[in-house]
Design an enzyme around this catalytic site. Structure first.
Site, PDB file in Angstrom:
ATOM      1  N   LYS A 199       1.091  -1.323  -0.056  1.00 11.21           N
ATOM      2  CA  LYS A 199      -0.262  -0.055  -0.092  1.00 11.21           C
ATOM      3  C   LYS A 199       0.737   1.073  -0.465  1.00 11.21           C
ATOM      4  CE  LYS A 199      -3.517   2.439   3.052  1.00 11.21           C
ATOM      5  NZ  LYS A 199      -4.394   2.400   4.120  1.00 11.21           N
ATOM      6  N   GLU A 221      -9.305  11.535  12.601  1.00 12.32           N
ATOM      7  CA  GLU A 221      -7.851  10.811  13.152  1.00 12.32           C
ATOM      8  C   GLU A 221      -6.609  11.036  14.462  1.00 12.32           C
ATOM      9  OE1 GLU A 221      -6.261   8.824   9.797  1.00 12.32           O
ATOM     10  OE2 GLU A 221      -5.211   6.979  11.431  1.00 12.32           O
TER      11      GLU A 221
HETATM   12  C1  LIG Z   1      -4.861  11.444   4.060  1.00 14.47           C
HETATM   13  C2  LIG Z   1      -5.628  11.240   4.455  1.00 14.47           C
HETATM   14  O1  LIG Z   1      -6.518  10.062   5.057  1.00 14.47           O
HETATM   15  C3  LIG Z   1      -5.456   9.187   5.277  1.00 14.47           C
HETATM   16  C4  LIG Z   1      -6.025   8.076   4.748  1.00 14.47           C
HETATM   17  C5  LIG Z   1      -7.242   7.098   4.912  1.00 14.47           C
HETATM   18  C6  LIG Z   1      -7.802   6.517   3.029  1.00 14.47           C
HETATM   19  O2  LIG Z   1      -7.149   5.915   2.448  1.00 14.47           O
HETATM   20  O3  LIG Z   1      -8.861   5.788   3.524  1.00 14.47           O
HETATM   21  C7  LIG Z   1      -8.217   7.452   5.932  1.00 14.47           C
HETATM   22  C8  LIG Z   1      -8.551   8.116   6.878  1.00 14.47           C
HETATM   23  C9  LIG Z   1      -6.615   8.647   7.233  1.00 14.47           C
HETATM   24  O4  LIG Z   1      -5.735   7.614   7.697  1.00 14.47           O
HETATM   25  C10 LIG Z   1      -6.165  12.416   3.972  1.00 14.47           C
HETATM   26  O5  LIG Z   1      -7.118  12.856   4.691  1.00 14.47           O
HETATM   27  O6  LIG Z   1      -5.839  13.141   3.246  1.00 14.47           O
END
Ligand SMILES: C=C(O[C@@H]1C=C(C(=O)O)C=C[C@H]1O)C(=O)O
Length: 362
Positions: free
Chosen positions: A108, A164
């Site tokens: 990922k 988060e």
């Molecule tokens: C990278 C971001 O979000 C992150 C990525 C996410 C995902 O890939 O689903 C979800 C929440 C966060 O951990 C962002 O908001 O810029």
């Protein structure tokens, strides 16, 4: 800006003035452990090799509720001037990443993009934080001066409202609430519920999420005598997006401080990828430096308690307050759809753009 704000739904930490600043997390950790500082606040950059913006503040106020600003400063008219990279280039970058992820050497990689905004008069970081706190009462709102990180950051600040939590520590209890796996919300109630339910059963999103919980297990496992990580994530939401979330709780074996825990956990695969070093190198090679977007913002006291939230749904504001850079990203895996990923960043950018009254850029 003078000071620091981290407002969580049930408490807030506000500071004013600076006794000492630290561009290095090790020096800040040392100041706490030798007892020369009672509290450290500030931000860790996305790239762990970068300078930190940490401070020993002069004055501290802790409240048992979310922060309510007592000043009402209007936010200026603001508009988007540039996208870095363009949406078309972001799409191509994600397409290339998907091809690489299908080759199997990486699990990922989080890919992010930035929108540059110009304001007619200076944006007050505190006023923007106040607006974001009002619009996102369930989020963790922050405003932090980045000056300590060096000449490139003098007078800059980082403001956002993140859903988060990287890590919290109270006594020997450590908690995390990583998010990974997202779906856009819709105005129509039934369609919105269906979007949430299908996220909860999406194999692709569950796999994206598992990379993060596996990482947290690997980091916290050796530090904890007990560690509880749910076998499946739960659904949570902001105004704009559904997310998969895992409430994690552990009992620390040794008195590791909240700042040390944040340094050990960051960057999680929610913001970086898997394996960490390979994903970090891909991000270094393919993106503009993220600076403090995707880093962590928080506090740690001399007992070792503290809170560190993930610096997303945020923007960096220039020293003159007239330019802001809002960034958002999403986790890419082998079966990601590039157009969906671009749309996801557009949706996530809305948390910041809405607060500044800017409509979507594409
Ligand atoms: C990278 C971001 O979000 C992150 C990525 C996410 C995902 O890939 O689903 C979800 C929440 C966060 O951990 C962002 O908001 O810029």
């Amino acid at each position: 800006m003078d000071g620091f704000v981290l407002s969580r739904p049930d408490h807030s930490v506000l500071t004013r003035g600076v006794r000492r600043s630290f561009d290095d997390a090790g020096a800040a950790t040392h100041a706490l452990s030798e007892g020369s500082a009672t509290l450290i606040v500030g931000a860790l950059p996305f790239d762990p090799s970068g300078a930190t913006a940490l401070y020993e503040p002069a004055e501290v106020t802790v409240t048992g509720s979310a922060w309510r600003s007592d000043t009402s400063v209007d936010l200026p008219h603001t508009h988007a001037v540039r996208e870095i990279p363009s949406p078309a280039d972001h799409l191509r970058r994600v397409e290339k990443l998907v091809t690489r992820l299908r080759d199997g050497d990486l699990g990922k990689v989080v890919s992010a993009r930035t929108v540059e905004l110009r304001a007619e008069s200076p944006i007050s970081p505190t006023a923007l934080a106040a607006r974001m706190a009002t619009l996102n009462p369930a989020a963790n709102t922050f405003a932090v001066d980045l000056s300590a990180a060096g000449t490139d950051f003098v007078g800059h600040s980082l403001v956002g409202a993140t859903p988060e939590v990287l890590v919290s520590r109270r006594g020997n209890v450590v908690t995390c609430r990583p998010l990974a796996g997202s779906a856009r919300r819709t105005a129509e109630t039934e369609a919105d519920r269906v979007a949430g339910d299908s996220l909860l059963s999406s194999t692709k999103n569950l796999a994206e999420h598992a990379f993060v919980t596996d990482w947290i297990r690997d980091v916290l496992g050796p530090l904890c005598s007990e560690l509880s990580i749910p076998s499946t994530p739960e659904l949570t939401s902001t105004h704009e997006v559904w997310h998969l979330a895992s409430p994690i709780r552990g009992i620390l074996r040794d008195p590791t401080t909240a700042l040390e825990l944040a340094i050990a956990l960051h960057p999680t695969p929610a913001l970086c990828g898997t394996p960490t070093t390979a994903a970090l190198n891909v991000i270094r090679d393919t993106e503009e430096p993220r600076r403090f977007y995707g880093g962590a913002v928080g506090w740690c006291n001399n007992v070792g308690d503290g809170d560190w939230v993930v610096a997303i749904r945020c923007a960096e504001i220039s020293a003159d307050g007239r330019t802001a850079w809002a960034s958002a990203g999403g986790g890419i895996v082998a079966d990601s759809d590039p157009q969906d990923e671009l749309d996801e960043t557009t949706t996530k950018l809305r948390t910041l753009l809405t607060a500044l009254g800017v409509s979507d850029t594409n």
